[in-house]
Scaffold this motif. Structure first.
Motif, PDB file in Angstrom:
ATOM      1  N   CYS A  49      23.098   8.049  28.241  1.00 37.11           N
ATOM      2  CA  CYS A  49      21.704   7.691  28.581  1.00 37.11           C
ATOM      3  C   CYS A  49      21.421   6.420  27.636  1.00 37.11           C
ATOM      4  CB  CYS A  49      20.613   8.788  28.209  1.00 37.11           C
ATOM      5  SG  CYS A  49      18.904   8.365  28.387  1.00 37.11           S
ATOM      6  N   CYS A  52      16.809   3.577  28.684  1.00 38.37           N
ATOM      7  CA  CYS A  52      16.158   2.314  29.150  1.00 38.37           C
ATOM      8  C   CYS A  52      14.797   2.645  29.974  1.00 38.37           C
ATOM      9  CB  CYS A  52      17.039   1.761  30.378  1.00 38.37           C
ATOM     10  SG  CYS A  52      17.306   2.837  31.825  1.00 38.37           S
ATOM     11  N   CYS A  55      14.047   5.819  34.744  1.00 38.21           N
ATOM     12  CA  CYS A  55      13.808   7.185  35.298  1.00 38.21           C
ATOM     13  C   CYS A  55      12.153   7.581  35.321  1.00 38.21           C
ATOM     14  CB  CYS A  55      14.650   8.097  35.063  1.00 38.21           C
ATOM     15  SG  CYS A  55      14.621   8.173  33.185  1.00 38.21           S
TER      16      CYS A  55
END
Ligand code: SF4
Ligand code: SF4
Ligand code: SF4
Length: 197
Positions: A49, A52, A55
């Motif tokens: 991950c 960023c 999602c």
């Protein structure tokens, strides 16, 4: 102006410190967190991950929030499910935008984000009786009532979608002022988390 040797010493020290923190963090007791669907392999997720935020930005139900520093050094600002804010429809959009495959493709028939757990000290049915809101709302028929009309979760049917937690009316006033307490909450499958994110 630091000499080249001193500069190398300083940057080398900073990298060693960061590396050391990363190594130390691996051995700290860590709270299990509820990840978006496809992120249930925590070790692979945390390694991939980028924080960023893609999602979280795309989620149509706004169920994705951010982990805090109190959740762990490595975990801070990674996506976590906050079911007092929304629920998961398993729409797959978070997986599609994830650039690193931290969120892996999932089978919507078998994926489990977590497991709903009745909080007996908060649930209205356990207190005064008469509430069946979570049972009526569960689209997967995972909640039934026991002989005293208390809700019971079938762990085989529950996929941790969070609709029951989002809709639970218990202590709703506290929820409006920023709390997240519900009479039923989704907890990580490992059982390490408290489910009240
Ligand atoms: S699958 Fe859809 S609803 Fe569920 S967390 Fe991802 S974007 Fe949100
Ligand atoms: S989109 Fe993927 S890499 Fe970006 S924050 Fe979400 S899980 Fe992490
Ligand atoms: S988390 Fe979803 S599947 Fe599980 S009991 Fe609640 S509404 Fe049903």
């Amino acid at each position: 102006m630091p000499s080249r040797r001193n500069f190398l010493k300083m940057t080398g020290g900073a990298f060693a410190l960061l590396f050391g923190l990363g190594q130390a963090a691996k051995f700290l007791p860590r709270k299990a967190l509820l990840r978006p669907p496809g992120g249930q392999d925590e070790a692979a997720f945390i390694a991939r991950c980028l924080r960023c935020d893609r999602c979280r930005s795309i989620c149509p139900t706004s169920v994705i929030g951010l982990a805090n520093l109190s959740d762990g050094i490595l975990e801070a600002r990674t996506p976590v499910m906050k079911f007092h804010l929304g629920y998961c429809s398993f729409c797959n959009q978070c997986v599609e935008v994830c650039p690193t495959h931290a969120l892996q493709p999932f089978d919507s028939k078998t994926v489990k984000i977590g497991l709903a757990t009745v909080q007996k000290d908060i649930c209205i049915a356990w207190d005064s009786g008469g509430c069946m809101v979570c049972m009526d709302a569960c689209p997967y028929h995972a909640i039934t009532l026991d002989g005293q009309s208390h809700p019971v979760v079938d762990s085989r049917q529950c996929n941790g979608c969070g609709i029951c937690e989002q809709i639970c009316p218990a202590l709703v006033m506290r929820s409006y002022i920023g709390g997240s307490i519900r009479g039923i909450v989704v907890t990580p499958i490992s059982g390490k988390g408290d489910g009240n994110i």
